[in-house]
Scaffold this active site. Sequence first.
Site, PDB file in Angstrom:
ATOM      1  N   ASP A  53      50.961  49.245 -12.966  1.00  0.00           N
ATOM      2  CA  ASP A  53      52.514  50.041 -13.669  1.00  0.00           C
ATOM      3  C   ASP A  53      53.515  48.783 -15.056  1.00  0.00           C
ATOM      4  O   ASP A  53      53.904  48.985 -15.921  1.00  0.00           O
ATOM      5  CB  ASP A  53      53.398  48.410 -12.673  1.00  0.00           C
ATOM      6  CG  ASP A  53      52.812  48.505 -11.124  1.00  0.00           C
ATOM      7  OD1 ASP A  53      51.967  48.621 -11.349  1.00  0.00           O
ATOM      8  OD2 ASP A  53      53.924  48.350 -10.812  1.00  0.00           O
ATOM      9  N   ASP A  89      56.006  41.326 -16.774  1.00  0.00           N
ATOM     10  CA  ASP A  89      57.563  42.064 -16.383  1.00  0.00           C
ATOM     11  C   ASP A  89      58.714  42.009 -17.764  1.00  0.00           C
ATOM     12  O   ASP A  89      59.373  42.462 -17.263  1.00  0.00           O
ATOM     13  CB  ASP A  89      57.717  42.088 -14.646  1.00  0.00           C
ATOM     14  CG  ASP A  89      57.029  42.257 -14.195  1.00  0.00           C
ATOM     15  OD1 ASP A  89      56.438  43.364 -14.104  1.00  0.00           O
ATOM     16  OD2 ASP A  89      56.556  41.707 -13.240  1.00  0.00           O
TER      17      ASP A  89
HETATM   18  N1  GLY Z   1      55.971  46.377  -9.692  1.00  0.00           N
HETATM   19  C1  GLY Z   1      56.469  47.371  -9.871  1.00  0.00           C
HETATM   20  C2  GLY Z   1      56.543  48.202  -8.871  1.00  0.00           C
HETATM   21  O1  GLY Z   1      56.739  47.349  -7.505  1.00  0.00           O
HETATM   22  O2  GLY Z   1      56.650  49.109  -8.758  1.00  0.00           O
END
Ligand code: GLY
Length: 440
Positions: free
Chosen positions: A216, A154
């Site tokens: 993601d 992230d």
């Molecule tokens: N990790 C990003 C989301 O929750 O979309």
Amino acid sequence: MYAYTIKNLTTNNLMKYNNTPYAIKSVNHFKNLFFVFLLACLLGCNNSEKKGIATVVPESKANLILNTAIKACESQLEIAVPKLTDLTKHPRLIETNEKAWKEVPNGRLVWTSGFYPGVLWYMYDLTQNERWKTEAIKRTEVFEDFKTITEHHDIGFMMFPAYGNGYIIGKKEEYKDILLASAASLASRFNPNVGTIKSWSNKMHPRWQQHITIIDNMLNLELLFWAAKHGGDQKFYDIAVKHAETTMKNHFRNDYTSWHVLEYDSITGQVLNKHTKQGYADNSRWSRGQAWGIYGYTLVYRETKDKKFLDFAKKITDKYLSLLPEDYVPCWDFDVQENPKEEKDASAAAVVASALLELSGYMDNQADKERYFNAAIKMLTSLSSDAYSGVGKADSFLLHSTGAKSLGHEIDVALIYADYYYIEALSRLKHMTSNNLTDE
Ligand code: GLY
């Protein structure tokens, strides 16, 4: 009086704006589409789409509509920012029917830490008001040490909205080394046996024992591409491309919908499991996952100009569009949307709206260009309407997002990243529409 018609929407005129990889300017004819459709939607007249495009819109009205959305966001920030004084925290969500942001600490494990400064950078971009730049700098510079995060993927979501936008919009050249260090941290999670970045640690996500990649993760590739172009190691580019190729191969069903979590064998690279964390079920179609894919492959095409990524972005976009309800804001998972009680996810709509504004610029035929642009405008029109806007109800730009219903939290709330991608879309739109007005 100026008047606009849409005749000559040009191809490939998505341009770099002040070195900005995502903002757009000098797109002569996109503005026409925007004006026509936004006005048509807001006035409750959507005939222009059905008939082909022939509407004539006065400049004053069109600008009024664009500026209304920006002004609404600015007044929301004027309310919220004075309340958010603790620089060690950021606003994460507003609970259902509450008004004020719930703040959480800017933590190394908190993926949303960068979005609030990112919102402020975009507000500065939209208004050139130094107040927002000052606020953005304050909120950005508190987590420089996050550049060493190697615990998860992230870091891209955390550093690029804050430091990336600061470099691009705020011209903060001193952020460059921080971004390059961040890219190196992210790249350290690449596993060449698999061909992807490992998104999550097994300790935090014990359901999976080996190499976990989530859809993601596509968004984090932006940091790597940026770094490769700004003096960083060229391997950053290669890693980003390889990750995109591997994900394209494994992470989507035959119908172009996305799985959320893939577990790979760390040594052989074989796909072991296809699961979910935030979707309704392992084999269901989590809306924001599809949104991340659309945004991700659009940015990968921008950076590589490899047509296979453009074709793929189109396919997954077309699938997403085919699943949308009438208001163009999806339910949190496409496989529960038949139930009207299931909550919406405005964050997915904001992510896709922003992506489609960019994707429309890459289309080499008029029909696709208009289709994607118009879809983005429909999404933004819905999000800006009373049905989704936070104005008068809460301190956010948007309401009705769903972060993780399957985990029992963030259900029908305001989310900071919904606001971030919404204001990013407004910024893109402004740069697409602010130049080269046609006097006819
Ligand atoms: N990790 C990003 C989301 O929750 O979309």
